[in-house]
Design a protein around this motif. Sequence first.
Motif, short mmCIF file in Angstrom:
data_model
loop_
_atom_site.label_atom_id
_atom_site.label_comp_id
_atom_site.label_asym_id
_atom_site.label_seq_id
_atom_site.Cartn_x
_atom_site.Cartn_y
_atom_site.Cartn_z
N PRO A 50 0.84 -1.20 0.00
CA PRO A 50 0.00 0.00 0.00
C PRO A 50 0.87 1.25 0.00
N ASN A 51 0.35 2.33 -0.54
CA ASN A 51 1.11 3.58 -0.65
C ASN A 51 1.75 4.00 0.66
N ASP A 52 1.02 3.90 1.75
CA ASP A 52 1.53 4.40 3.03
C ASP A 52 2.64 3.54 3.62
N GLN A 53 2.88 2.36 3.06
CA GLN A 53 3.94 1.49 3.56
C GLN A 53 5.18 1.47 2.67
N ALA A 54 5.13 2.13 1.54
CA ALA A 54 6.24 2.08 0.57
C ALA A 54 7.53 2.64 1.15
N ASP A 55 7.46 3.71 1.91
CA ASP A 55 8.67 4.33 2.47
C ASP A 55 9.30 3.47 3.58
N GLN A 56 8.52 2.64 4.21
CA GLN A 56 9.01 1.84 5.34
C GLN A 56 9.88 0.67 4.91
N GLU A 66 -3.19 -0.43 -9.49
CA GLU A 66 -4.51 -0.26 -8.87
C GLU A 66 -4.84 1.22 -8.67
N ASN A 67 -4.75 1.96 -9.78
CA ASN A 67 -5.03 3.41 -9.76
C ASN A 67 -4.22 4.13 -8.70
N ASP A 68 -2.96 3.80 -8.61
CA ASP A 68 -2.01 4.43 -7.70
C ASP A 68 -2.32 4.16 -6.23
N GLN A 69 -3.01 3.08 -5.95
CA GLN A 69 -3.29 2.70 -4.56
C GLN A 69 -2.18 1.82 -3.99
N GLN A 70 -1.42 1.16 -4.86
CA GLN A 70 -0.34 0.26 -4.46
C GLN A 70 0.96 0.72 -5.13
N LYS A 71 2.07 0.49 -4.47
CA LYS A 71 3.39 0.80 -5.02
C LYS A 71 4.17 -0.50 -5.19
#
Length: 91
Positions: A50-56, A66-71
């Motif tokens: 998920p986008n919010d976990q990509a930096d971690q 998924e329309n920029d919902q996943q990285k």
Amino acid sequence: MKKLGLTLLTAIALVPTLAHASCDSVKAEIQQKIIQNGVAESAFSLDVVPNDQADQLGGLVVGHCENDQQKIVYKRNGDDNSGTATQSVSP
């Protein structure tokens, strides 16, 4: 190192054409391009998060789906110093 840079640039170039594709197909396309550029399949991993976990994850964002919902995050195996910075890829 030059191959890695070329590989990542190639993978990044694919992202706009695959922006609305499924995560599995985008990941497979990027993986094949990296392998075709001479990087061993065992030398890296691609993770869909998920986008919010990509930096971690501490890797490099090389795609989205998924329309920029996943990285899609690229990480070299066995190299603790690589991929510490992230880079977003816009469509």
